[in-house]
Structure formats: structure tokens, C-alpha cells
Scaffold this active site. Sequence first.
Site, PDB file in Angstrom:
ATOM      1  CD  GLU A  40      -2.664   0.927   2.694  1.00 52.79           C
ATOM      2  OE1 GLU A  40      -3.165   1.968   3.146  1.00 52.79           O
ATOM      3  OE2 GLU A  40      -2.749  -0.185   3.269  1.00 52.79           O
ATOM      4  CG  ASP A  51      -2.762   8.731   8.055  1.00 58.26           C
ATOM      5  OD1 ASP A  51      -3.223   7.587   8.124  1.00 58.26           O
ATOM      6  OD2 ASP A  51      -2.590   9.342   6.992  1.00 58.26           O
TER       7      ASP A  51
END
Length: 241
Positions: A40, A51
Site C-alpha cells: 500500500e 493517521d
Amino acid sequence: MNSARHTSGASKALVIYLMAGRETPELAAAAEAGGADTVEIGFPFSDPLADGPVIRRAAERALAAGMRTKACLECLAETRARVSVPLIPMTYSSLLESYGWQRFADDARAAGATSLIVADLPAGERDELRRVQLVAPTSTDERIALAGEQTDGWLYLVTLTGTTGARAELSPALAGLVERARSATGKPLYAGFGISTPQHAATAAALTDGVVVGSRALEVAEEGPAALQAYVGSLRVALDA
């Protein structure tokens, strides 16, 4: 696009997350050599809500180095030339809105993407954009069923509420989420967020069909390709035990 990679026997899938950058093709090759089934590739965004600090710092460094969408797509193409495993760009809807939704999908595919992940684009929106869908412990049964129906290849189980990041213990919410997802879809289930050690990977894979490792992989990648290959290899051994 279909991001599922068929592995033999009962082998569990291992997805390794890397941030787009100059070193990414070499790091992806190291991850593949270590036993990763999919890589990814994060396309950096200035306000990545999901995140944690490790990925945020990686995104900030990538942006400071000039990694905008065009450069990220070039990185994707260079990585595709180095590896044979599926490659999945991960980004946010604001980037696609700016670049053009279909243009991004077309250009990513031309650069070698196998699928897409758009972290903040819920199932049911932009249905024409084939992508790996994410569900979390807070997702309703209806949302899980819709995501399972629309997902491309596999369903990404976010194991906890909050942001990404290595943690000491695997989320206790995973088992319940897996049970609900199994009832809603027959698609493979991959668990991510908070998986950082071989033991975490083995425990999560005992419930699911694969795992996604991000923050810890980025930390190890800072030590270079050899360190990343060894780390990914330790995860592969744990998954295959």
C-alpha cells in the site's frame, strides 16, 4: 481493478504500507522479498485525519520533498517496475477532488495500481470508484454490509477507534468486528491499525484472512531496505506458522 492476491494453501495475506517517496521502489522490492503480498503506497495529504504521528511525519517529509500527486503517480509507476505484487495507493478524497476523480483512477491504473484506498470516502459515495472499503468497530451492520458488497477484493477492518500507530496490545474490538463482518460478507477480511509485532500479526490473522502493517513498517523502513525485508520476513514467518 481487484486487489486480492491469491496465495496457496492457508497462507494469510500480508499488506505493507509505505509512503510515496524517492526510496519507495527499493523499499517495496524489499517488502516483497520479505514476503509481503501487497504494498500500500500512501499519497501524502496535509490533513490526514485517520493517521497517527508516524504516518503524519512521513507525509510531512514527503510533501516537503515535493511529493505531489503527479510525483506520487510517477513513484507508483517506478515501484510497479520493481515489484510484481499488487500496489494500492492510499489517499484522501480532497486530493482526488482536486486532481479529478476519474482522472486519478485512470492515471493510477495506468501507473500500475491494482486498486485504491480513499480513507475518508464512505461506502455508498462515488460508487463508480472501485476501491477497498474500510469499516470500523463503530460501523453499523448496514454499513458493513454495504462496504462488503462494494469493496474491491477485500474488506479493510480498522481494528480500533482513533488514529493509526503501533500499540503494545492488539485491539480487543477486533473479534467482534470480525464476527459482524463475517455475517455480512463473504469477502476476505484484512485487519489493520495497531498491528506492529509478529505476535500481533499472528493473533489478528487467526481471526481474519490477512493483516495490514503501516506505522511500524514505516519506522523500520527508515533503517533501510535490509531492515525492512528482515522485519517483513518476521511477520511472514508468524503468519505462516
